[in-house]
Design an enzyme around this catalytic site. Structure first.
Site, PDB file in Angstrom:
ATOM      1  N   CYS A 287       0.579  -1.441  -0.045  1.00  0.00           N
ATOM      2  CA  CYS A 287      -0.549  -0.016  -0.002  1.00  0.00           C
ATOM      3  C   CYS A 287       0.655   0.928   0.132  1.00  0.00           C
ATOM      4  CB  CYS A 287      -0.723  -0.023   1.083  1.00  0.00           C
ATOM      5  SG  CYS A 287      -1.947  -1.143   1.657  1.00  0.00           S
TER       6      CYS A 287
ATOM      7  N   ASP B 265     -14.011  11.792  -6.585  1.00  0.00           N
ATOM      8  CA  ASP B 265     -14.148  10.048  -7.742  1.00  0.00           C
ATOM      9  C   ASP B 265     -12.816  10.620  -8.618  1.00  0.00           C
ATOM     10  OD1 ASP B 265     -15.509   8.177  -9.036  1.00  0.00           O
ATOM     11  OD2 ASP B 265     -15.923   9.732 -10.243  1.00  0.00           O
TER      12      ASP B 265
ATOM     13  N   HIS C  20      -1.866   3.224  -6.044  1.00  0.00           N
ATOM     14  CA  HIS C  20      -2.784   1.835  -7.106  1.00  0.00           C
ATOM     15  C   HIS C  20      -4.056   2.771  -6.159  1.00  0.00           C
ATOM     16  CE1 HIS C  20      -2.438   0.876  -2.071  1.00  0.00           C
ATOM     17  NE2 HIS C  20      -3.316   0.724  -1.837  1.00  0.00           N
TER      18      HIS C  20
ATOM     19  N   HIS D  31      -8.733   2.045  -5.882  1.00  0.00           N
ATOM     20  CA  HIS D  31      -9.701   1.305  -5.309  1.00  0.00           C
ATOM     21  C   HIS D  31     -11.252   1.920  -5.756  1.00  0.00           C
ATOM     22  CE1 HIS D  31      -7.594  -0.555  -1.970  1.00  0.00           C
ATOM     23  NE2 HIS D  31      -6.924   0.200  -1.904  1.00  0.00           N
TER      24      HIS D  31
END
Lengths: 136, 139
Positions: free
Chosen positions: A33, A79, A39, A41
């Site tokens: 992480c 978003d 990264h 989600h």
């Protein structure tokens, strides 16, 4: 007293990283992480409010209006964003799901009308990892 | 009528990415890829469903040992992509836009080399619960 929950989604990149620590310590504590290139989600955000039913409408609060508040004050800011870099209310904070849930609470709580109380922010980072925050 | 059976293994990984075409101007990238073109990246929880079609082995009753299939996927796909930035951290997407379509094709090609040619193979990739792709398009 009734409870009403609304679900919204957002996708974002982040990394878990404490700038006060060395790279080695970050990797040791946060593992993959801490990947410096991020990264990401698909986050699911459940917002639960509580209060008394309005006699005129039969609603606690119009679920469509709750959706609009969530989109305007939270989803639009998160978003397709990089949580560490792009979000004003997360500046200088560690972007764990726990911290994110609390900061989402802080964004939404002032937006609700007086007769509606925020009860819970439930935030899924993956299908199997989620946090809940009930204020305080 | 044959005895072919389809078996499936589901795995998942999390990754950051950005959709853009370096040959285009920023304004065109914005207009085509919209929010997905954020230069600071965004990310997804990807689910992969790998479909293997073949006849059950008469001795084991298995088409393919799903534990073995899981290991193949983890070793060759998840290790490369999980908790990575697809654009920056992976060889596969150095010169390919990491759309769901291209990710499915890349995963298919990786797995095709590892799985016996006697089996048919198909990869379904979920980018979100509501956006998913399949490659090859039909079996």
């Amino acid at each position: 007293m009734v409870f009403l929950t609304r679900l919204e989604h957002f996708n974002a990149a982040h990394k878990l990283y404490n700038p006060a620590w060395t790279i080695e310590k970050n990797e040791d504590v946060f593992g993959p992480c801490a990947n410096e290139n991020w990264h990401g989600h698909n986050f699911d955000l459940y917002v639960t409010i509580k209060g008394e039913i309005d006699a005129g409408t039969g609603f606690l609060f119009d679920a469509k209006k709750l959706s609009i508040l969530m989109k305007e004050h939270v989803v639009k800011k998160l978003d397709h964003k990089n949580l560490n870099m792009d979000v004003d209310f997360l500046k200088g904070k560690i972007c764990s799901t726990e911290v994110l849930a609390i900061e989402i609470w802080n964004q939404l709580e002032p937006q609700l009308p007086q007769h509606v109380q925020l009860h819970c922010i439930k935030l899924f980072e993956t299908q199997r990892i989620y946090v809940e925050y009930f204020g305080n | 009528m044959n005895n072919k059976v389809a078996v499936y293994r589901k795995e998942h990984f999390n990754a950051a990415h950005r959709l853009f075409n370096p040959a285009w101007e920023e304004s065109k990238n914005d207009s085509v890829f919209g929010l997905c073109n954020n230069p600071n990246f965004h990310g997804h929880n990807y689910d992969i469903i790998v479909k293997v079609v073949g006849e059950p082995d008469p001795e084991t009753g298995f088409v393919i040992d799903l534990k073995y299939l899981s290991t193949i996927i983890k070793e060759n796909v998840l290790k490369r992509f999980d908790h990575k930035n697809l654009n920056l951290d992976t060889e596969a997407f150095k010169n390919i836009n990491p759309t769901a379509e291209n990710i499915a094709i890349v995963i298919y090609k990786i797995l095709r080399e590892k799985i016996d040619v006697k089996f048919d193979l198909q990869v379904r990739l979920y980018e979100t619960e509501r956006n998913f792709v399949e490659y090859p398009a039909s079996l």
